[in-house]
Design an enzyme around this catalytic site. Structure first.
Site, short mmCIF file in Angstrom:
data_model
loop_
_atom_site.label_atom_id
_atom_site.label_comp_id
_atom_site.label_asym_id
_atom_site.label_seq_id
_atom_site.Cartn_x
_atom_site.Cartn_y
_atom_site.Cartn_z
N ASP A 131 0.82 -1.22 0.00
CA ASP A 131 0.00 0.00 0.00
C ASP A 131 0.85 1.27 0.00
O ASP A 131 0.58 2.21 -0.75
CB ASP A 131 -0.93 0.01 1.22
CG ASP A 131 -1.80 -1.24 1.27
OD1 ASP A 131 -2.68 -1.37 0.42
OD2 ASP A 131 -1.57 -2.08 2.15
N ARG B 143 20.90 -16.72 -0.98
CA ARG B 143 19.52 -17.19 -1.04
C ARG B 143 19.01 -17.38 -2.47
O ARG B 143 18.29 -18.34 -2.76
CB ARG B 143 18.60 -16.22 -0.29
CG ARG B 143 18.74 -16.28 1.21
CD ARG B 143 17.88 -15.24 1.89
NE ARG B 143 18.00 -15.32 3.34
CZ ARG B 143 17.41 -14.48 4.18
NH1 ARG B 143 16.68 -13.48 3.71
NH2 ARG B 143 17.57 -14.61 5.48
N GLU C 60 11.15 -1.71 4.94
CA GLU C 60 11.12 -2.54 3.73
C GLU C 60 10.50 -1.84 2.53
O GLU C 60 10.81 -2.16 1.39
CB GLU C 60 10.38 -3.85 4.01
CG GLU C 60 10.52 -4.87 2.90
CD GLU C 60 9.91 -6.21 3.26
OE1 GLU C 60 9.81 -7.07 2.35
OE2 GLU C 60 9.54 -6.42 4.42
N SER D 61 18.04 -5.78 7.25
CA SER D 61 16.82 -4.96 7.20
C SER D 61 16.48 -4.38 8.57
O SER D 61 15.94 -3.27 8.66
CB SER D 61 15.66 -5.80 6.68
OG SER D 61 15.53 -6.99 7.45
N LEU D 62 16.76 -5.11 9.63
CA LEU D 62 16.47 -4.62 10.98
C LEU D 62 17.28 -3.37 11.28
O LEU D 62 16.76 -2.36 11.74
CB LEU D 62 16.75 -5.71 12.01
CG LEU D 62 16.59 -5.30 13.48
CD1 LEU D 62 15.17 -4.90 13.78
CD2 LEU D 62 17.04 -6.44 14.39
#
Length: 420
Positions: free
Chosen positions: A79, A146, A231, A247-248
């Protein structure tokens, strides 16, 4: 989780912070490239309202719910990114979506992420025949990046016509597993499995968006007064891939930088006068408009014609179809044919139904999902190479000569930025 709990407790006890959980943000009102406020849906009375503000911070998280399988919460429908794009902000590196390799489906159908640290301690990935398929594919085998692990998993699952591979920790000391991975042991036990004795079926799931709303090092976007962090933002902290847990730190650092920038602005007397002018401008516009103003930058009136009604059940069906198509055609492996197919589906939905100007939460969510989906497809079609989390079947090599650059989307325009 602990950081979040502490921040929530502190914020709720702060005398100058108010929470409005009964509202759903719909769009950002802008004028001459600057923020004027936020359009929001009040769930209590189902009314669309405008809330003046000269500074808005988007911290809406990821986009995992655009795909069928995801580690993200139900609200991660992109959003904030869609709102920022409609407000005139730049969207950068949106094609780079990271999938986590080892996700486990519980008996009740929910998804549980099994940490990469388990492979770090020596757990193996095996196919249906018990073979370690990562051996020989990368020097670090199961500890490869990954995107490489996930790509090999997809190949194995396709070849063996299965929706999972196996994670094997049976050769690791049970005492170590109990100390290092107690939550995983408990979750598996709830589902009738023993980490030390059983092979665990796992599969990839949409996990983290590396790109998003383009910001500078203060969290500022190209729209004055509009910030983004976490994010949903493309801050430059990640490249075409992301290292675990970065990301943290990114969210904490850029959240703090934004707060300092906003506090500095609000302490300036000119900012106070600007806010008063903002509110006066909004009131003038609202008073002369038959409905809420649009967020397209020029304060045109929203369409007043009655929208075509769609049953909630049909909206749910479209969202399900969309997530399936995104997973199949825009997910782990893509190519020109699949991307065109997905883009055509989104265009058909937008051309068939009048979704806009409809104060329904599910319709708003669908519009945002379709918007972000189109942005991903556009960037993925442009990037004719494979790099990091963007993998194409028809362009399997990394092309530094032509594509070592960022793709930036803004107002239906495309630009490219060098990698610095």
């Amino acid at each position: 989780q602990e950081i979040e709990k502490k921040l929530v407790i502190y914020s709720r006890n702060h005398s100058r912070i108010d929470f409005f959980p009964e509202y759903l943000a719909i769009d950002i009102v802008t004028y001459k490239g600057a923020v004027l406020g936020v359009i929001a849906l009040n769930h209590a009375n189902n009314r669309v309202e405008i809330h003046p503000s000269s500074n808005v911070v988007i911290a809406s998280g990821g986009i995992g719910q655009l795909f069928e399988l995801t580690t993200n919460p139900a609200i991660s429908t992109g959003d904030g990114i869609a709102m920022a794009y409609r407000a005139g902000a730049s969207i950068k590196d949106i094609e780079f979506m990271q999938f986590h390799p080892t996700v486990f489906r519980t008996n009740d159908g929910s998804l549980f992420l099994i940490t990469e640290a388990l492979r770090g301690e020596g757990a193996y990935l095996r196919d249906a025949n018990g073979k370690r398929f990562m051996t020989g594919k990368h020097p670090r085998a199961e500890l490869a990046p990954r995107d490489i692990v996930v790509k090999e998993m997809v190949k194995v699952m396709t070849r063996q016509d299965l929706k999972f591979v196996y994670l094997d920790a049976t050769h690791l000391p049970e005492s170590m597993l109990k100390i290092r991975f107690p939550s995983i042991i408990v979750k598996l036990k709830e589902n009738g499995l023993n980490l030390h004795k059983d092979l665990i079926s796992v599969f990839p799931a949409a996990h983290y968006l590396n790109g998003g709303i383009k910001t500078d090092l203060n969290g500022r976007t190209g729209v004055r007064g509009l910030y983004a962090c976490g994010e949903c933002a493309a801050t430059g902290a990640h490249g075409a891939n992301r290292l675990a847990s970065n990301s943290l730190i990114e969210g904490l650092v850029f959240g703090w930088e934004i707060s300092k920038d906003v506090i500095k602005k609000t302490k300036d007397d000119r900012e106070g006068r600007k806010r008063a002018k903002t509110i006066a401008t909004l009131n003038k516009i609202i008073g002369s408009s038959s409905g809420p103003v649009s967020a397209d930058g020029d304060l045109k009136k929203l369409k007043t014609e009655k929208p075509q009604r769609i049953l909630t059940g049909r909206i749910d069906d479209i969202i399900t179809e969309f997530r399936h198509i995104m997973s199949r055609d825009v997910g782990l492996l893509r190519d020109e044919k699949s991307l065109v197919r997905a883009d055509r589906y989104i265009s058909d939905v937008l051309n068939t139904y009048d979704l806009y100007n409809n104060p329904d939460e599910n319709v708003i969510k669908l519009i945002n999902m379709l918007t972000v989906g189109q942005l991903i497809i556009k960037a993925a079609m442009l990037r004719k190479e494979s790099r990091g989390t963007h993998q194409r079947n028809d362009y399997t090599a990394t092309d530094d000569r032509n594509w070592k650059k960022h793709i930036v989307l803004k107002n239906n325009q495309v630009s490219f930025e060098p990698v610095t």
